[in-house]
Each structure stands twice: as C-alpha cells, then as structure tokens.
Design a protein around this motif. Structure first.
Motif, mmCIF file in Angstrom:
data_model
loop_
_atom_site.group_PDB
_atom_site.id
_atom_site.type_symbol
_atom_site.label_atom_id
_atom_site.label_comp_id
_atom_site.label_asym_id
_atom_site.label_seq_id
_atom_site.Cartn_x
_atom_site.Cartn_y
_atom_site.Cartn_z
ATOM 1 N N THR A 102 40.317 31.616 43.721
ATOM 2 C CA THR A 102 39.196 32.531 43.492
ATOM 3 C C THR A 102 38.100 32.394 44.539
ATOM 4 N N HIS A 103 38.160 31.349 45.357
ATOM 5 C CA HIS A 103 37.133 31.120 46.380
ATOM 6 C C HIS A 103 37.767 30.691 47.702
ATOM 7 N N LYS A 113 33.240 33.945 47.077
ATOM 8 C CA LYS A 113 34.018 34.232 45.867
ATOM 9 C C LYS A 113 34.856 35.485 46.079
ATOM 10 N N SER A 116 37.323 36.631 43.476
ATOM 11 C CA SER A 116 37.577 37.297 42.201
ATOM 12 C C SER A 116 37.300 36.306 41.071
ATOM 13 N N ASP A 117 37.530 36.766 39.825
ATOM 14 C CA ASP A 117 37.377 35.886 38.666
ATOM 15 C C ASP A 117 38.689 35.189 38.317
ATOM 16 N N GLY A 118 39.772 35.555 38.999
ATOM 17 C CA GLY A 118 41.069 34.922 38.738
ATOM 18 C C GLY A 118 41.822 35.501 37.564
ATOM 19 N N ASN A 177 42.536 43.555 41.984
ATOM 20 C CA ASN A 177 42.704 42.767 43.196
ATOM 21 C C ASN A 177 43.528 43.526 44.227
#
Length: 237
Positions: free
Chosen positions: A120-121, A177, A179-181, A187
C-alpha cells in the motif's frame, strides 16, 4: 616695717602662685589639642582604618572605580553575547538561503516498496548525485496515470521543521501511499510514473518497484514531504 615687709612677701607669693597655675593650665590645653598637621585613624564602615583627612575622597574614588568596572564588564559581556547569538543565527539563515535549490539534474530518484503485501506504500529516495549541496524543498509532485493528471495530494503533518539540505551524496525520503489495500478499490497497474521537484518543471521518469509494477488507486493516493529520514508518526498515513 615688719608689717609692710610681710605684706610685700605675701603679695609676691600670691602672684607667683597665680602664674604657676596659669602655666599648668596652658600646658594641659596644649597637650590635649591636635596640631594642624596631624592625622587621626577612623574606622570606616568596611572595617579598614582610613585617614580622616582623605576619607571622603577615598570612598568616592573607590565607588567610582567599582561602578565603572562593573558597568563596563556587564555591558561588554552582554554586548558580546547578544552579538554572537545574532551573528550565529544570521549566519545559519544565510547559509541555508545561499544553498541552491535541488533540480532534476542534481538528484536521482528511485522507488521501493514498503513492508510486505498488500503493498500500500512506496518510499521515494532522492539522492544528491551532484558535487555540491542543494536544498530539497516541499514534496514530490507525482502523477501516476496519464488518465489522471492531478498531482498526488501532500500530507501536511509530514512537513519537516527545517529545510532539507543535502550534501553531495546524501539522500532524502518521501513516503507515498498507493491505496488502502482493499480488493474492491479502483486500482490500476502502474509500471512507471512521473515526479517533479518543487521549483523545477522538469519531469523525472521513475520506474515502479517490482516485476509487475504497483497497483494505485488515484482517489486514495497521498504523498509525504521530503525529509532526511522517515519518522514514525509524522510519516504514517
């Protein structure tokens, strides 16, 4: 004749007695009075014996010297300290201001994933590859997708207190960052993306980490400011 002779003797004896008493009294006064050229020791408040004829002048002289010396010492010390502090702060500001801003030609930017899957990062590293120091200001201006031309928003809490000055060979970092995963996010795959430095319109192409690139949700993407090191808390988002 006898009576007259006796009277004369008594008168002479009385006169002699008066003269003798007068002389004794005069000697006593002369012994008790000080002469004009003598000096008297007087105990001063400081406990030292001083000459009464010079007590006032001595006290004034001492007070003047002490006051003058104390004032001069304090004034000199205060002036030197203030001047030194002001000069040091001014020198630091001038040194920072005189350092040129980093341009695309001064740094090499690479990307690496942070932690494990889901990724996510990523962490951007800007290494000063020039032979001089430069200031890396602000945050990286990132665009991940051609279809999404807006820069990734920056997180204000990650901004460092002082400008980042990179000596030759030094790196700086920025946490990004993606996404939130989550599985239901929008995505999109990204194998390369563009980065620009603050104050320089040059576009720097950065290769995404991993053999398959990265997955980015443009609505969730965020970036931190350039910092000399990643700091827990300030760079967590």
């Amino acid at each position: 004749m006898n009576t007259l002779h006796r009277t004369a003797l008594l008168a002479a004896a009385g006169t002699a007695l008066v003269l003798s008493l007068t002389a004794c009294q005069g000697d006593g006064d002369a012994n008790s009075a000080p002469t004009s050229g003598s000096s008297v020791n007087v105990q001063s408040p400081s406990g030292k014996a001083t000459d009464a004829s010079g007590t006032t002048g001595s006290a004034n002289s001492t007070g003047s010297d002490s006051t003058s010396g104390s004032t001069g010492s304090n004034s000199g010390g205060g002036s030197t300290k203030a001047s030194g502090s002001s000069g040091s702060a001014s020198s630091g500001e001038q040194a920072s201001a005189s350092t040129p801003v980093c341009t695309a030609g001064d740094v090499r930017i690479t990307a690496a994933t942070q932690d494990g899957p889901p990724y996510t990062h990523i962490v951007l590293t800007a290494k000063n590859t020039s032979r001089h120091s430069c200031r890396l200001t602000g945050f990286p201006h990132i665009q991940f997708l051609e279809s999404h031309k807006q820069d990734v928003p920056a997180v204000a809490k990650s901004k460092p207190e002082a400008p980042v000055v990179l000596a030759a060979g030094d790196p700086a970092y920025a946490l990004v960052k993606l996404s939130d995963g989550g599985r239901e996010e929008n995505n999109e795959p990204v194998t390369a993306f563009s980065v620009m430095l603050a104050g320089d319109p040059t576009v720097i192409a950065v290769t995404a980490p991993g053999s398959e690139g990265i997955a980015v949700d443009p609505a969730k993407a965020l970036t931190g400011y350039w910092t000399p090191e990643l700091r827990n808390g300030a760079d967590d988002f």
